[in-house]
Motif scaffolding. Structure first.
Motif, mmCIF file in Angstrom:
data_model
loop_
_atom_site.group_PDB
_atom_site.id
_atom_site.type_symbol
_atom_site.label_atom_id
_atom_site.label_comp_id
_atom_site.label_asym_id
_atom_site.label_seq_id
_atom_site.Cartn_x
_atom_site.Cartn_y
_atom_site.Cartn_z
ATOM 1 N N ASP A 185 -2.849 5.157 1.463
ATOM 2 C CA ASP A 185 -3.714 3.989 1.691
ATOM 3 C C ASP A 185 -3.682 3.582 3.164
ATOM 4 O O ASP A 185 -4.710 3.258 3.768
ATOM 5 N N GLY A 207 -8.126 6.356 -3.760
ATOM 6 C CA GLY A 207 -6.754 6.530 -4.226
ATOM 7 C C GLY A 207 -6.179 7.827 -3.701
ATOM 8 O O GLY A 207 -6.889 8.727 -3.264
ATOM 9 N N PRO A 265 0.832 -1.210 0.000
ATOM 10 C CA PRO A 265 0.000 0.000 0.000
ATOM 11 C C PRO A 265 0.864 1.257 0.000
ATOM 12 O O PRO A 265 2.010 1.229 0.427
ATOM 13 N N GLN A 315 -4.777 -0.464 -4.547
ATOM 14 C CA GLN A 315 -3.951 -1.324 -3.682
ATOM 15 C C GLN A 315 -4.828 -1.878 -2.571
ATOM 16 O O GLN A 315 -4.653 -2.997 -2.119
ATOM 17 N N MET A 316 -5.748 -1.020 -2.102
ATOM 18 C CA MET A 316 -6.655 -1.421 -1.023
ATOM 19 C C MET A 316 -8.060 -0.937 -1.356
ATOM 20 O O MET A 316 -8.234 -0.056 -2.201
ATOM 21 N N TYR A 317 -9.064 -1.500 -0.687
ATOM 22 C CA TYR A 317 -10.434 -1.022 -0.883
ATOM 23 C C TYR A 317 -11.269 -1.398 0.340
ATOM 24 O O TYR A 317 -10.796 -2.109 1.246
#
Ligand SMILES: Cc1cc2nc3c(=O)[nH]c(=O)nc-3n(C[C@H](O)[C@H](O)[C@H](O)COP(=O)(O)OP(=O)(O)OC[C@H]3O[C@@H](n4cnc5c(N)ncnc54)[C@H](O)[C@@H]3O)c2cc1C
Ligand code: SF4
Length: 598
Positions: free
Chosen positions: A191, A410, A187, A385-387
């Protein structure tokens, strides 16, 4: 057997014709040719070579208007869509309303590989609830299949195309078996800050899932799992997997990937399918109808060669439509005959009905903690990268809307371009010269943006039909769209805004503008999230659906659909992984039933 002319194709008899070369068409061609079927793919757009045509390393200063988006290229000069967009010259469509709340915008890519050349590559599995929404809350429709039916094909698609991610064990957010996922990327600092502060609000932030190779695919063990008992297919795909490089995290995926590190139909599905020697492709072939034989079965398709304007016919024992959901609907509705005066496979009257997009709403903010960060390579994975998967299943009754959404977000320092330091006045009060340069450096990389992606419930008011007057430049009647959101969607959009503002504030940040409380204003117009599905939904009853569980039309036994058209609902999860998994499942059935249907 490779790229051939329309005249050559017209002389042949194929096992299967596939219309369209995007996610659905590409996957169908891959599965069928690996299983030995002789396939003709007809693609309306031009031939496209991602290896030689991808502008991976060009910087914005080398492009007109510094690469910024224009009407012709809304995603910027370098975007991979060489032909297509919200409007396609000479190929109009009709909107019955043009206001934000009531219009449907239709995005079309006209090129080999379709939208997969520049899609976002976010690849989430639908969960078990997503196949049975009606059973859970009485709204919309259940699919005639369950998560268990599709799970083995999600496994295969993840292994084949390469999807990074991690298992989370969260509700209705399926884990993948060991060997399916690639490790997620690191990340970015923004993030990690989102994750830390969202956690305080009880909002989970987990590794994203995207069709990008963080390392080389497992070419030693995956081929046997993908094609058990088929050594020829295993050899082809093992060799092809070794030709795909891993991502080096430095170029925007929306331009495409010449080293084949992310998924595009043109870099992942079509090369091995062509290696089998079983696939012929005709580009610039605009299909407008499925023709019927005297026996009432599909005989082939009629198409216009866009390079000559000549009308041609291609023949096959089975026809598969994968031209994107609404375009497949258009082909069906334009295929009129005495047997099917209202369009092919439309005895239910449901062709064109229940088109869906994703509920979208966005908000961004500025975070002082991220200001003046030391320079650092932060191009990373072009986002995701992350959610945040939907986290409020236990509270569904109290929300005032029926279904959920996930959050894509983002931040960080991507490659600077035109607009990187624009609109800072709300922070600086307006600065010039040296002070402006200092401000630009200070604020660069301190913004975070949030996009909600939520489930839309299919409704009677959102549909497309053939316009009685307007035709495209080939003389083919065009689609007319009707669109309406229900309160389930608009309330969801308002909830997104509230949540995004809470996260930004929890990060110590400031919302740009204000969070919109009126959901009807917060929601993005229909079609604008470019997740078009439905229009020929699958079901258990021929009176209320267009296809059976195998996406085989009820009315014409050798006609199948493998794009998003058969989706009976549109979960918050982005649809493409499900389109591919379903296409693999259906293509296997086509092979199995070849004797019976061909
Ligand atoms: C900017 C953007 C970002 C996206 N991000 C994501 C994401 O992150 N995750 C996700 O899941 N989805 C995403 N999508 C959606 C995704 O691209 C689609 O769901 C997917 O490509 C659908 O596959 P398809 O095969 O149905 O259609 P397409 O990929 O559009 O392919 C259809 C093909 O059929 C051809 N065709 C059309 N009409 C005819 C005809 N009459 N005759 C012959 N050929 C025809 C077209 O030229 C095209 O090549 C995104 C889309 C866009 C544009
Ligand atoms: S970031 Fe990686 S996957 Fe995306 S285009 Fe660049 S090299 Fe390819």
């Amino acid at each position: 057997m490779p790229f051939i002319s329309s005249a050559t194709a017209a002389k042949e008899q194929y096992d299967v014709i596939i219309v369209g070369s995007g996610a659905g068409g590409g996957q169908t061609a891959y599965t069928l040719t690996m299983d030995g079927a002789r396939v003709l793919m007809l693609e309306a757009g031009r031939k496209y070579d991602p290896v030689s045509e991808t502008p991976m390393f060009q910087t914005p200063d080398l492009a007109p208007l510094r690469g910024t988006g224009t009407t012709d290229k809304p995603f910027g000069f370098y975007d991979a869509t060489i032909d297509g967009g919200w409007q396609v010259p000479g190929e109009p469509y009709v909107q019955t309303r043009t206001d934000d709340a009531g219009r449907f915008d239709w995005w079309r890519a006209r090129m080999l590989g379709g939208r997969t050349n520049h899609w976002g590559r976010i690849s989430l599995r639908n969960g078990p609830y997503d196949f049975k929404p009606y059973s859970r809350d009485g709204l919309g429709f259940d699919w005639p299949i369950s998560y268990e039916d599709l799970a083995p094909y999600y496994d295969k698609v993840e292994m084949l195309v390469g999807v990074y991610g991690a298992n989370t064990g969260l509700e209705n957010t399926p884990d993948s078996p060991s060997g399916c996922l690639l490790p997620p990327p690191k990340p970015k600092v923004s993030d990690l800050l989102v994750a830390a502060r969202a956690a305080k609000l009880g909002i989970p932030v987990v590794p994203g899932r995207r069709a990008v190779l963080t390392q080389q695919l497992d070419w030693k063990t995956s081929p046997a799992k993908l094609h058990p008992g088929n050594p020829a297919a295993q050899k082809i795909i093992a060799e092809d997997m070794q030709r795909r490089a891993a991502c080096f995290w430095a170029t925007p995926c929306g331009r495409g990937c010449s080293i084949r590190a992310n998924y595009q139909s043109t870099t992942v599905h079509l090369p091995p399918a062509l290696t089998t020697g079983k696939l012929d492709i005709v580009t610039d072939a605009m299909v407008y109808e499925v023709t019927l034989g005297k026996d009432g079965r599909a005989a082939g398709v009629g198409f216009v060669d866009r390079t000559t304007g000549k009308h041609q016919h291609a023949a096959a024992r089975v026809v598969v439509l994968a031209a994107s959901a609404c375009e497949s609907v258009r082909i069906l509705l334009n295929s009129k005959s005495t047997q099917f005066p209202h369009g092919l496979a439309n005895s239910s009257g449901k062709v064109g009905k229940y088109i869906m997009d994703t509920v979208g709403s966005s908000l961004d903010g500025q975070v002082p903690l991220l200001e003046s960060m030391p320079p650092h390579n932060e191009d990373a994975a072009s986002g995701h990268q992350m959610y945040v998967p939907w986290w409020l299943y236990p509270h569904a009754q109290k929300l005032g809307f029926a279904r959920g959404y996930h959050i894509e977000f983002g931040g960080g320092k991507g490659m600077p371009g035109l607009g990187t330091a624009e609109g800072l006045e709300w922070l600086t009060g307006g600065s010039y010269g040296k002070k402006f340069k200092q401000d630009a450096r200070r604020y660069y990389g301190s913004f975070v943006g949030f996009d909600g992606r939520g489930e839309m419930i299919p409704n009677e008011h959102s549909f497309c039909e053939i316009d009685p007057v307007v035709k495209d430049k080939w003389g083919i009647p065009v689609l007319r769209f009707h669109w309406k959101w229900s309160e389930h969607e608009t309330r969801q959009a308002a909830h997104m805004q509230k949540t995004f503002a809470e996260i930004i504030e929890a990060m110590g940040g400031r919302v740009r503008g204000r969070a919109e409380t009126d959901g009807a204003k917060a929601i993005a117009p229909g079609g604008s999230i470019i997740h078009e599905v439905g229009g020929a939904i699958m079901g258990a009853d021929p009176k209320t659906s267009v296809t059976d569980r195998w996406c085989q039309t009820w009315d014409v036994k050798n006609l199948f659909l493998t794009d998003g058209a058969p989706f009976a609902s549109n979960a918050d999860k982005n649809p493409t992984l499900t389109i591919m998994a379903n296409a693999w499942r259906v293509a296997e059935k086509v092979v199995e039933r070849r004797g019976a249907i061909g």
